[in-house]
Write a protein that holds these residues in place. Structure first.
Motif, PDB file in Angstrom:
ATOM      1  N   GLY A   1     -10.109  -6.287   7.897  1.00 47.54           N
ATOM      2  CA  GLY A   1      -9.717  -7.486   8.628  1.00 47.54           C
ATOM      3  C   GLY A   1      -8.221  -7.726   8.642  1.00 47.54           C
ATOM      4  N   LEU A   2      -7.449  -6.754   8.206  1.00 47.57           N
ATOM      5  CA  LEU A   2      -5.992  -6.885   8.210  1.00 47.57           C
ATOM      6  C   LEU A   2      -5.429  -6.057   9.361  1.00 47.57           C
ATOM      7  CD1 LEU A   2      -5.368  -6.541   4.377  1.00 47.57           C
ATOM      8  CD2 LEU A   2      -5.367  -8.627   5.724  1.00 47.57           C
ATOM      9  N   SER A   3      -4.886  -6.740  10.358  1.00 44.56           N
ATOM     10  CA  SER A   3      -4.380  -6.012  11.523  1.00 44.56           C
ATOM     11  C   SER A   3      -2.855  -5.948  11.557  1.00 44.56           C
ATOM     12  CB  SER A   3      -4.889  -6.680  12.815  1.00 44.56           C
ATOM     13  OG  SER A   3      -4.463  -8.028  12.844  1.00 44.56           O
ATOM     14  N   ARG A   4      -2.203  -6.656  10.674  1.00 46.95           N
ATOM     15  CA  ARG A   4      -0.730  -6.624  10.628  1.00 46.95           C
ATOM     16  C   ARG A   4      -0.297  -5.578   9.613  1.00 46.95           C
ATOM     17  NH1 ARG A   4       1.819 -12.179   9.675  1.00 46.95           N
ATOM     18  NH2 ARG A   4       3.606 -10.957  10.287  1.00 46.95           N
ATOM     19  N   ILE A   5       0.231  -4.469  10.110  1.00 47.17           N
ATOM     20  CA  ILE A   5       0.652  -3.372   9.249  1.00 47.17           C
ATOM     21  C   ILE A   5       2.110  -3.077   9.528  1.00 47.17           C
ATOM     22  CG2 ILE A   5       0.312  -0.959   8.624  1.00 47.17           C
ATOM     23  CD1 ILE A   5      -2.614  -1.283   9.435  1.00 47.17           C
ATOM     24  N   GLY A   6       2.913  -3.079   8.470  1.00 55.08           N
ATOM     25  CA  GLY A   6       4.329  -2.759   8.600  1.00 55.08           C
ATOM     26  C   GLY A   6       4.634  -1.473   7.852  1.00 55.08           C
ATOM     27  N   PHE A   7       5.384  -0.600   8.490  1.00 53.14           N
ATOM     28  CA  PHE A   7       5.770   0.655   7.865  1.00 53.14           C
ATOM     29  C   PHE A   7       7.133   0.487   7.213  1.00 53.14           C
ATOM     30  CE2 PHE A   7       2.818   1.785  11.189  1.00 53.14           C
ATOM     31  CZ  PHE A   7       1.949   2.638  10.527  1.00 53.14           C
ATOM     32  N   VAL A   8       7.195   0.699   5.908  1.00 57.44           N
ATOM     33  CA  VAL A   8       8.442   0.541   5.172  1.00 57.44           C
ATOM     34  C   VAL A   8       9.154   1.890   5.144  1.00 57.44           C
ATOM     35  CG1 VAL A   8       9.474  -0.142   2.989  1.00 57.44           C
ATOM     36  CG2 VAL A   8       7.386  -1.261   3.774  1.00 57.44           C
ATOM     37  N   THR A   9      10.409   1.878   5.544  1.00 57.02           N
ATOM     38  CA  THR A   9      11.206   3.100   5.566  1.00 57.02           C
ATOM     39  C   THR A   9      12.473   2.886   4.756  1.00 57.02           C
ATOM     40  OG1 THR A   9      12.377   2.442   7.561  1.00 57.02           O
ATOM     41  CG2 THR A   9      10.370   3.738   7.858  1.00 57.02           C
TER      42      THR A   9
ATOM     43  N   LEU B   1       0.866  -1.175   0.000  1.00 56.98           N
ATOM     44  CA  LEU B   1       0.000   0.000   0.000  1.00 56.98           C
ATOM     45  C   LEU B   1       0.903   1.226   0.000  1.00 56.98           C
ATOM     46  CD1 LEU B   1      -2.914   1.040   0.211  1.00 56.98           C
ATOM     47  CD2 LEU B   1      -2.716   0.865   2.680  1.00 56.98           C
ATOM     48  N   VAL B   2       0.790   2.047  -1.064  1.00 60.02           N
ATOM     49  CA  VAL B   2       1.681   3.194  -1.247  1.00 60.02           C
ATOM     50  C   VAL B   2       0.856   4.471  -1.328  1.00 60.02           C
ATOM     51  CG1 VAL B   2       3.451   4.214  -2.738  1.00 60.02           C
ATOM     52  CG2 VAL B   2       3.333   1.732  -2.472  1.00 60.02           C
ATOM     53  N   VAL B   3       1.331   5.522  -0.659  1.00 54.86           N
ATOM     54  CA  VAL B   3       0.722   6.846  -0.750  1.00 54.86           C
ATOM     55  C   VAL B   3       1.823   7.801  -1.180  1.00 54.86           C
ATOM     56  CG1 VAL B   3      -0.588   8.616   0.444  1.00 54.86           C
ATOM     57  CG2 VAL B   3      -0.769   6.253   1.180  1.00 54.86           C
ATOM     58  N   ASP B   4       1.617   8.459  -2.336  1.00 54.40           N
ATOM     59  CA  ASP B   4       2.647   9.393  -2.804  1.00 54.40           C
ATOM     60  C   ASP B   4       2.416  10.777  -2.198  1.00 54.40           C
ATOM     61  OD1 ASP B   4       0.525  10.382  -4.266  1.00 54.40           O
ATOM     62  OD2 ASP B   4       1.395   9.979  -6.221  1.00 54.40           O
ATOM     63  N   ALA B   5       3.280  11.716  -2.544  1.00 53.98           N
ATOM     64  CA  ALA B   5       3.240  13.055  -1.947  1.00 53.98           C
ATOM     65  C   ALA B   5       1.940  13.790  -2.259  1.00 53.98           C
ATOM     66  CB  ALA B   5       4.438  13.875  -2.431  1.00 53.98           C
ATOM     67  N   SER B   6       1.313  13.483  -3.389  1.00 56.30           N
ATOM     68  CA  SER B   6       0.059  14.159  -3.736  1.00 56.30           C
ATOM     69  C   SER B   6      -1.151  13.514  -3.060  1.00 56.30           C
ATOM     70  CB  SER B   6      -0.134  14.148  -5.256  1.00 56.30           C
ATOM     71  OG  SER B   6      -0.271  12.813  -5.716  1.00 56.30           O
ATOM     72  N   GLY B   7      -0.962  12.388  -2.365  1.00 57.05           N
ATOM     73  CA  GLY B   7      -2.060  11.738  -1.672  1.00 57.05           C
ATOM     74  C   GLY B   7      -2.699  10.621  -2.469  1.00 57.05           C
TER      75      GLY B   7
ATOM     76  N   GLN C   1       7.091  11.364   2.850  1.00 57.80           N
ATOM     77  CA  GLN C   1       7.251  12.220   4.030  1.00 57.80           C
ATOM     78  C   GLN C   1       6.242  13.365   4.047  1.00 57.80           C
ATOM     79  OE1 GLN C   1      11.225  13.696   4.452  1.00 57.80           O
ATOM     80  NE2 GLN C   1      12.127  11.667   4.587  1.00 57.80           N
ATOM     81  N   ALA C   2       5.808  13.816   2.867  1.00 58.20           N
ATOM     82  CA  ALA C   2       4.907  14.966   2.783  1.00 58.20           C
ATOM     83  C   ALA C   2       3.451  14.586   3.052  1.00 58.20           C
ATOM     84  CB  ALA C   2       5.027  15.610   1.403  1.00 58.20           C
ATOM     85  N   VAL C   3       3.137  13.303   3.145  1.00 61.90           N
ATOM     86  CA  VAL C   3       1.748  12.875   3.371  1.00 61.90           C
ATOM     87  C   VAL C   3       1.365  13.196   4.811  1.00 61.90           C
ATOM     88  CG1 VAL C   3       0.223  10.869   3.466  1.00 61.90           C
ATOM     89  CG2 VAL C   3       1.923  11.045   1.659  1.00 61.90           C
ATOM     90  N   PRO C   4       0.199  13.844   5.005  1.00 64.92           N
ATOM     91  CA  PRO C   4      -0.241  14.168   6.366  1.00 64.92           C
ATOM     92  C   PRO C   4      -0.523  12.896   7.176  1.00 64.92           C
ATOM     93  CG  PRO C   4      -1.652  15.235   4.735  1.00 64.92           C
ATOM     94  CD  PRO C   4      -0.709  14.365   4.002  1.00 64.92           C
ATOM     95  N   TYR C   5      -0.312  12.993   8.456  1.00 65.74           N
ATOM     96  CA  TYR C   5      -0.510  11.864   9.363  1.00 65.74           C
ATOM     97  C   TYR C   5      -1.946  11.348   9.296  1.00 65.74           C
ATOM     98  CZ  TYR C   5      -0.653   9.289  13.778  1.00 65.74           C
ATOM     99  OH  TYR C   5      -0.817   8.323  14.731  1.00 65.74           O
ATOM    100  N   GLY C   6      -2.892  12.249   9.137  1.00 64.70           N
ATOM    101  CA  GLY C   6      -4.305  11.859   9.072  1.00 64.70           C
ATOM    102  C   GLY C   6      -4.589  10.911   7.921  1.00 64.70           C
TER     103      GLY C   6
END
Length: 154
Positions: A137-145, A77-83, A119-124
């Motif tokens: 139903g997916l509770s395992r979330i990993g943040f890729v850095t 799941l990817v979110v770019d700078a424009s949202g 980095q520019a994506v708002p926390y919300g």
């Protein structure tokens, strides 16, 4: 002398003299290296004895439930700078995202969501995506850095 005879070349202690002021040869065995080796072997046996005593031979039942060489399933799941949101490198709307995550959860509840956010994506926005994944139903979330660049030595 009243106690006994002494011959020339003998010392009062009974040993032979090696020249003037010489000492008797040392006839004792040096046991220090032997003691060192024995202590090392003792420590090795103390450490390994419990491991050998608990090795119980078992004939375990066989099953196809969990194979150790299976790679864990994940969705990207990817979110770019424009949202804009991408699910497995495909641009999706909010409804398509919910349906895709629900399908992934139906396939396997252990599916992990690997979330990459600019980095520019708002926390919300990130929290909103986490909520959609959780509702699906997916509770395992990993943040890729990304690792920071190496610093030059000072």
């Amino acid at each position: 002398m009243a106690f006994g005879r002494t011959s020339l070349g003998s010392t009062p202690t009974g040993g032979r003299s090696i020249g003037a002021g010489g000492q008797r040869p040392l006839s004792d065995i040096n046991v220090t290296p032997l003691v060192d080796v024995m202590l090392v072997l003792l420590v090795i046996f103390i450490i390994t004895a419990p491991l050998m005593a608990s090795s119980i031979k078992l004939d375990l039942p066989r099953t196809d439930a969990g194979k150790p060489n299976e790679t864990p399933k994940f969705v990207s799941l990817v979110v770019d700078a424009s949202g804009k949101v991408f699910l497995n490198d495909r641009a999706v709307t909010s409804d398509e995202l919910a349906a895709g995550l629900a399908k992934a959860a139906a396939d396997s509840r252990d599916t992990e969501v690997q979330l990459r956010a600019d980095q520019a994506v708002p926390y919300g926005k990130v929290v909103e995506l986490m909520g959609i994944a959780n509702k699906a139903g997916l509770s395992r979330i990993g943040f890729v850095t990304e690792a920071p660049p190496p610093q030059p030595p000072k």
